[in-house]
Motif scaffolding. Structure first.
Motif, PDB file in Angstrom:
ATOM      1  N   LEU A 198      -8.693  -5.934  -0.834  1.00  0.00           N
ATOM      2  CA  LEU A 198      -7.284  -5.647  -0.610  1.00  0.00           C
ATOM      3  C   LEU A 198      -6.729  -4.733  -1.700  1.00  0.00           C
ATOM      4  O   LEU A 198      -5.994  -3.786  -1.410  1.00  0.00           O
ATOM      5  CB  LEU A 198      -6.484  -6.951  -0.566  1.00  0.00           C
ATOM      6  CG  LEU A 198      -4.968  -6.793  -0.383  1.00  0.00           C
ATOM      7  CD1 LEU A 198      -4.665  -6.185   0.978  1.00  0.00           C
ATOM      8  CD2 LEU A 198      -4.277  -8.154  -0.513  1.00  0.00           C
ATOM      9  N   ILE A 199      -7.077  -5.010  -2.943  1.00  0.00           N
ATOM     10  CA  ILE A 199      -6.619  -4.169  -4.051  1.00  0.00           C
ATOM     11  C   ILE A 199      -7.084  -2.724  -3.847  1.00  0.00           C
ATOM     12  O   ILE A 199      -6.324  -1.770  -4.066  1.00  0.00           O
ATOM     13  CB  ILE A 199      -7.134  -4.712  -5.401  1.00  0.00           C
ATOM     14  CG1 ILE A 199      -6.489  -6.056  -5.713  1.00  0.00           C
ATOM     15  CG2 ILE A 199      -6.829  -3.716  -6.523  1.00  0.00           C
ATOM     16  CD1 ILE A 199      -7.074  -6.754  -6.930  1.00  0.00           C
ATOM     17  N   ALA A 200      -8.324  -2.561  -3.410  1.00  0.00           N
ATOM     18  CA  ALA A 200      -8.859  -1.218  -3.184  1.00  0.00           C
ATOM     19  C   ALA A 200      -8.057  -0.484  -2.110  1.00  0.00           C
ATOM     20  O   ALA A 200      -7.747   0.709  -2.243  1.00  0.00           O
ATOM     21  CB  ALA A 200     -10.332  -1.300  -2.795  1.00  0.00           C
ATOM     22  N   ALA A 201      -7.713  -1.197  -1.037  1.00  0.00           N
ATOM     23  CA  ALA A 201      -6.937  -0.582   0.044  1.00  0.00           C
ATOM     24  C   ALA A 201      -5.535  -0.221  -0.417  1.00  0.00           C
ATOM     25  O   ALA A 201      -5.016   0.851  -0.091  1.00  0.00           O
ATOM     26  CB  ALA A 201      -6.882  -1.531   1.237  1.00  0.00           C
ATOM     27  N   ILE A 202      -4.905  -1.117  -1.178  1.00  0.00           N
ATOM     28  CA  ILE A 202      -3.564  -0.838  -1.696  1.00  0.00           C
ATOM     29  C   ILE A 202      -3.604   0.333  -2.658  1.00  0.00           C
ATOM     30  O   ILE A 202      -2.742   1.218  -2.634  1.00  0.00           O
ATOM     31  CB  ILE A 202      -2.981  -2.097  -2.373  1.00  0.00           C
ATOM     32  CG1 ILE A 202      -2.707  -3.184  -1.325  1.00  0.00           C
ATOM     33  CG2 ILE A 202      -1.695  -1.767  -3.132  1.00  0.00           C
ATOM     34  CD1 ILE A 202      -2.265  -4.507  -1.920  1.00  0.00           C
ATOM     35  N   SER A 203      -4.617   0.345  -3.528  1.00  0.00           N
ATOM     36  CA  SER A 203      -4.747   1.413  -4.514  1.00  0.00           C
ATOM     37  C   SER A 203      -4.921   2.779  -3.859  1.00  0.00           C
ATOM     38  O   SER A 203      -4.393   3.791  -4.341  1.00  0.00           O
ATOM     39  CB  SER A 203      -5.943   1.117  -5.431  1.00  0.00           C
ATOM     40  OG  SER A 203      -6.088   2.125  -6.406  1.00  0.00           O
ATOM     41  N   SER A 204      -5.638   2.812  -2.738  1.00  0.00           N
ATOM     42  CA  SER A 204      -5.861   4.084  -2.030  1.00  0.00           C
ATOM     43  C   SER A 204      -4.736   4.401  -1.052  1.00  0.00           C
ATOM     44  O   SER A 204      -4.822   5.382  -0.315  1.00  0.00           O
ATOM     45  CB  SER A 204      -7.196   4.033  -1.297  1.00  0.00           C
ATOM     46  OG  SER A 204      -7.190   3.016  -0.299  1.00  0.00           O
TER      47      SER A 204
ATOM     48  N   ALA B 229       0.829  -1.206   0.000  1.00  0.00           N
ATOM     49  CA  ALA B 229       0.000   0.000   0.000  1.00  0.00           C
ATOM     50  C   ALA B 229       0.865   1.259   0.000  1.00  0.00           C
ATOM     51  O   ALA B 229       0.502   2.271  -0.592  1.00  0.00           O
ATOM     52  CB  ALA B 229      -0.932  -0.012   1.203  1.00  0.00           C
ATOM     53  N   ALA B 230       2.011   1.173   0.652  1.00  0.00           N
ATOM     54  CA  ALA B 230       2.897   2.331   0.721  1.00  0.00           C
ATOM     55  C   ALA B 230       3.682   2.539  -0.573  1.00  0.00           C
ATOM     56  O   ALA B 230       4.021   3.679  -0.920  1.00  0.00           O
ATOM     57  CB  ALA B 230       3.878   2.164   1.887  1.00  0.00           C
ATOM     58  N   ASN B 231       3.941   1.465  -1.312  1.00  0.00           N
ATOM     59  CA  ASN B 231       4.890   1.547  -2.426  1.00  0.00           C
ATOM     60  C   ASN B 231       4.310   1.338  -3.816  1.00  0.00           C
ATOM     61  O   ASN B 231       4.961   1.683  -4.806  1.00  0.00           O
ATOM     62  CB  ASN B 231       6.004   0.504  -2.215  1.00  0.00           C
ATOM     63  CG  ASN B 231       6.773   0.731  -0.930  1.00  0.00           C
ATOM     64  OD1 ASN B 231       6.996   1.866  -0.533  1.00  0.00           O
ATOM     65  ND2 ASN B 231       7.163  -0.350  -0.270  1.00  0.00           N
ATOM     66  N   SER B 232       3.128   0.762  -3.943  1.00  0.00           N
ATOM     67  CA  SER B 232       2.639   0.346  -5.252  1.00  0.00           C
ATOM     68  C   SER B 232       2.234   1.518  -6.141  1.00  0.00           C
ATOM     69  O   SER B 232       1.699   2.517  -5.663  1.00  0.00           O
ATOM     70  CB  SER B 232       1.436  -0.589  -5.102  1.00  0.00           C
ATOM     71  OG  SER B 232       1.829  -1.786  -4.484  1.00  0.00           O
ATOM     72  N   GLY B 233       2.482   1.335  -7.445  1.00  0.00           N
ATOM     73  CA  GLY B 233       2.046   2.302  -8.438  1.00  0.00           C
ATOM     74  C   GLY B 233       0.954   1.715  -9.304  1.00  0.00           C
ATOM     75  O   GLY B 233       0.429   0.626  -9.034  1.00  0.00           O
ATOM     76  N   ALA B 234       0.628   2.406 -10.384  1.00  0.00           N
ATOM     77  CA  ALA B 234      -0.465   1.995 -11.256  1.00  0.00           C
ATOM     78  C   ALA B 234      -0.223   0.630 -11.887  1.00  0.00           C
ATOM     79  O   ALA B 234      -1.142  -0.186 -12.022  1.00  0.00           O
ATOM     80  CB  ALA B 234      -0.687   3.049 -12.339  1.00  0.00           C
ATOM     81  N   ALA B 235       1.017   0.361 -12.277  1.00  0.00           N
ATOM     82  CA  ALA B 235       1.335  -0.916 -12.923  1.00  0.00           C
ATOM     83  C   ALA B 235       1.111  -2.082 -11.972  1.00  0.00           C
ATOM     84  O   ALA B 235       0.586  -3.137 -12.363  1.00  0.00           O
ATOM     85  CB  ALA B 235       2.778  -0.913 -13.430  1.00  0.00           C
ATOM     86  N   GLY B 236       1.508  -1.900 -10.724  1.00  0.00           N
ATOM     87  CA  GLY B 236       1.316  -2.954  -9.734  1.00  0.00           C
ATOM     88  C   GLY B 236      -0.153  -3.225  -9.462  1.00  0.00           C
ATOM     89  O   GLY B 236      -0.577  -4.382  -9.355  1.00  0.00           O
ATOM     90  N   ILE B 237      -0.928  -2.161  -9.360  1.00  0.00           N
ATOM     91  CA  ILE B 237      -2.368  -2.314  -9.139  1.00  0.00           C
ATOM     92  C   ILE B 237      -3.011  -3.036 -10.315  1.00  0.00           C
ATOM     93  O   ILE B 237      -3.850  -3.929 -10.143  1.00  0.00           O
ATOM     94  CB  ILE B 237      -3.034  -0.943  -8.941  1.00  0.00           C
ATOM     95  CG1 ILE B 237      -2.444  -0.226  -7.711  1.00  0.00           C
ATOM     96  CG2 ILE B 237      -4.549  -1.109  -8.790  1.00  0.00           C
ATOM     97  CD1 ILE B 237      -2.608  -0.960  -6.415  1.00  0.00           C
ATOM     98  N   ALA B 238      -2.598  -2.674 -11.530  1.00  0.00           N
ATOM     99  CA  ALA B 238      -3.147  -3.313 -12.733  1.00  0.00           C
ATOM    100  C   ALA B 238      -2.836  -4.805 -12.747  1.00  0.00           C
ATOM    101  O   ALA B 238      -3.681  -5.625 -13.143  1.00  0.00           O
ATOM    102  CB  ALA B 238      -2.587  -2.645 -13.982  1.00  0.00           C
TER     103      ALA B 238
END
Length: 226
Positions: free
Chosen positions: A192-198, A109-118
């Protein structure tokens, strides 16, 4: 069907180039961790060697190594058998997994960018489809890939190394409950994806902790019809 429970042609012959001893070990470990070779199953050296297209020596060496690591039990005058994990062993392993995965979720959640979320979104869609198709093997493999991706996005070499020591056993324990976890598991992944993305580190930690705890509890309930 051989007594090892593997149909002819199910296991590809190993190519000769490279460290054969290591490749036989990896092949057998994969068969055990995916439960193609089931807990308690008798492992006959000659039959395994025939499946893999190798001599008995590298199979014997691999079984000895797997015995040392707790995947195989070597019984005097009886031979080799796939280890049958106790409830306590499973509980300890899955509890440690919860700690590692929760921290990985926080860091992701602290480090991910758009590519990771995708990438997580793509894996989640693949897992949801596997559940819809009742493809348990694909669902298990995709679940493992999803968690590995979260670990990768965490960006911690030390955490990744520690997780690597437990992820195959976690898959071993997840396989028999994958169908029961089913859709709910992937709903939790979506959260989880939503939390990481935000970039909500606290929420990501909480979701992952609850998610892995659900798997641990489901494993213990697998014989109860719950």
């Amino acid at each position: 069907m051989l007594s090892t429970g593997l149909p002819q042609g199910a296991v590809p012959k190993l190519e000769r180039p490279g460290p054969l001893r290591e490749r036989v070990y990896e092949a057998l470990l994969e068969l055990i961790s995916t439960r193609a070779l089931r807990p308690g199953q008798h492992l006959v050296e000659s039959e395994l060697a025939g499946h893999l297209g190798v001599s008995r020596q590298p199979v014997r060496e691999a079984l000895q190594r797997l015995n040392t690591e707790g995947w195989v039990d070597l019984r005097p005058a009886q031979g080799a058998f796939v280890h049958e994990p106790t409830e306590d062993e499973a509980d300890q392993l899955l509890s440690v997994r919860t700690l590692l995965e929760a921290e990985a979720a926080r860091l992701a959640a602290a480090n991910s960018g758009a590519a990771g979320i995708a990438a997580l979104e793509e894996l989640c869609a693949k897992g949801e489809q596997a559940v819809a198709d009742d493809d348990v093997d694909l669902a298990v493999a995709t679940n493992a890939a999803f968690h590995a991706k979260v670990m990768e996005l965490a960006g911690s070499v030390v955490l990744s190394e520690l997780a690597g020591q437990v992820d195959r056993r976690a898959r071993w324990y997840y396989t028999p409950v994958a169908r029961r976890r089913g859709t709910r598991s992937w709903i939790e992944h979506r959260s989880l994806i939503a939390a990481i993305s935000s970039r909500d580190e606290r929420r990501a930690t909480e979701i992952m902790r609850a998610h892995t705890e659900h798997t641990r509890k489901t494993y213990h309930q697998r014989e109860e019809g719950q």
